[in-house]
Enzyme design. Sequence first.
Site, PDB file in Angstrom:
ATOM      1  N   HIS A  54      50.159  38.654  36.619  1.00  0.00           N
ATOM      2  CA  HIS A  54      50.226  38.210  38.080  1.00  0.00           C
ATOM      3  C   HIS A  54      51.126  38.955  38.666  1.00  0.00           C
ATOM      4  CE1 HIS A  54      47.146  34.692  38.009  1.00  0.00           C
ATOM      5  NE2 HIS A  54      47.736  35.016  36.646  1.00  0.00           N
ATOM      6  N   GLU A  57      51.917  39.184  41.744  1.00  0.00           N
ATOM      7  CA  GLU A  57      52.309  38.592  42.859  1.00  0.00           C
ATOM      8  C   GLU A  57      53.484  37.661  42.604  1.00  0.00           C
ATOM      9  OE1 GLU A  57      49.671  37.906  41.206  1.00  0.00           O
ATOM     10  OE2 GLU A  57      49.226  35.818  41.345  1.00  0.00           O
ATOM     11  N   CYS A  94      43.946  38.935  37.253  1.00  0.00           N
ATOM     12  CA  CYS A  94      43.915  38.040  36.312  1.00  0.00           C
ATOM     13  C   CYS A  94      42.283  37.587  36.315  1.00  0.00           C
ATOM     14  CB  CYS A  94      44.675  36.637  36.495  1.00  0.00           C
ATOM     15  SG  CYS A  94      45.010  35.883  34.783  1.00  0.00           S
TER      16      CYS A  94
HETATM   17  N1  GLN Z   1      40.418  31.850  33.852  1.00  0.00           N
HETATM   18  C1  GLN Z   1      41.093  33.022  33.385  1.00  0.00           C
HETATM   19  C2  GLN Z   1      41.847  32.867  31.718  1.00  0.00           C
HETATM   20  O1  GLN Z   1      42.217  31.857  31.535  1.00  0.00           O
HETATM   21  C3  GLN Z   1      41.712  33.705  34.346  1.00  0.00           C
HETATM   22  C4  GLN Z   1      43.098  33.068  34.582  1.00  0.00           C
HETATM   23  C5  GLN Z   1      43.769  33.297  35.859  1.00  0.00           C
HETATM   24  O2  GLN Z   1      43.144  34.125  36.816  1.00  0.00           O
HETATM   25  N2  GLN Z   1      45.026  33.198  36.085  1.00  0.00           N
HETATM   26  O3  GLN Z   1      41.908  33.747  31.245  1.00  0.00           O
END
Ligand code: GLN
EC number: 6.3.4.2
Length: 538
Positions: free
Chosen positions: A508, A510, A382
């Site tokens: 994600h 994970e 992310c």
């Molecule tokens: N802050 C970033 C976004 O909103 C990444 C979010 C995250 O790592 N879950 O796109």
Amino acid sequence: MTKYIFVTGGVTSSLGKGIISASLAKLLQARGYSVTIQKFDPYINIDPGTLNPYEHGECYVTEDGAETDLDLGHYERFLNVATSQANNVTTGRIYQNVINKERQGEYLGKTVQVVPHITDEIKRNMRLLGETGEYDIVITELGGTVGDIESLPFIEAVRQFKWEEGAHNAIVIHLTLIPYLAAAGELKTKPTQHSVKALLEYGIQPDILVCRSERSISLDIRKKIALFCNVNVNAVIESLDASTIYDVPLLMMKEQLDKTVLSKLKLAQKNEPDMERWKEFLGRLKNPTSEVKIGLVGKYVELPDAYKSIIESFIHAGSKNECKVKVEYIHSESIYPDNAKERLAHLDGVLVAPGFGSRGIEGKIDTIKYVRENNVPFFGICLGMQCAVIEFGRNVLGLNGANTTEIDEETIHPVINMMEDQKNITAKGGTMRLGAYPCDLKKGTKAYSAYGKTHITERHRHRYEFNSAYLNQFEEAGMIASGVNPESNLVEIVELKNHPFFVGGQFHPELKSTVANPHPLFVKFVAAAMEFAKKKTK
Ligand code: GLN
């Protein structure tokens, strides 16, 4: 007819109700029952989505896009069955529902009260999963500790529920602590007696006690606990500290927790639990043939619970590779261009973690520059993926000042920018791109070789995305989009062509790694780290 098991906690928090619930569910599932677990949390937030990770650890996201308690991650990792919005309910959500109904006039002019209106709403939610007809057994974990002011309505709801359903259809397992007093050389049962007394004051007689302890609980002590707490001796279950949470199902099996539960619920024992694959997983986990050191670069490293699912995914992937994965937490604020080598050179792989906001982001970018230039296996999740794009933009494409608009709204090179459908949203709770989205993988890429198929789905939680206006430029220079959402064309995975393993995912991974199905990207990343370690020693 669905049977219900409630798991409450006494004496102190952090005794591991989530792991006990997941372990019991695993054993019942391994006997052939269909089981789900839900968590009821006494706090007033509607969900943990708006909580700082320091407050509450990781926010776990389900397939259907619910932002939930991290215990749901344990449920999925143990059971290999997806959870949903219905599996996590907070006081906030209960009150929100009741207040909405009140505004709709549903209470017909009555005074709306904690009993019966709040407790009715709690019970209605406790029954929702059971009423789908999909489950033989629903386990409900109650957050907090018995005696807390805020958990009272939940305890009262359990009392009513037990009375309504009958003794053999709803049981209560109470998890307590039996401390060892070194000075006296004894295990002490008094805190447990008091905790059960507190439950009795609320009208609940627990059916089974699970007693956490550092030392083995003798038969005499079990008899004493049984006598003072009105339970059978075989319903006093010892839960010793374990070297890994994945031992707990087998420890509970030895204590016959599952058998005792089934007899209390008047359910057939069916087969002995089939835990063969679980034992194979544990065997590989405990007998690794190699070892790698992976750096986890993030800004919440003081509280490892903030990265719970990532840590567990490494355990699954390590077992799969028969490799011990040692995770070293590295604070992203502590990395600078001139110390990156010194801080990172001893590692066999680096994972740059998800996150929000500007703190620590430059350290993540400096980390990525080092691993890209030195062929160290890299996995970005992310925000970690977004940082990889920024780094490549700045240092390879020469896009000076490239950034994400999350950090610099005025950047001249917004290589990461806000998704169109996020631009007019002002509310914070539950408004990100959340839950499962499809992704198509390009053949011949590292992503494709990890998954071994072209169509996948992964879970998301973010507002920003790769700015596809820059895609051609990136691909020509060697950073390719190996995974793309087939409907929206959003870039979901980037990777470098000329690097042993440099992969970043906007989603994600994970959140989908389980004991039965370790996540393919984690498995490949660990394998790449093993390869890197081997080369280094040569
Ligand atoms: N802050 C970033 C976004 O909103 C990444 C979010 C995250 O790592 N879950 O796109």
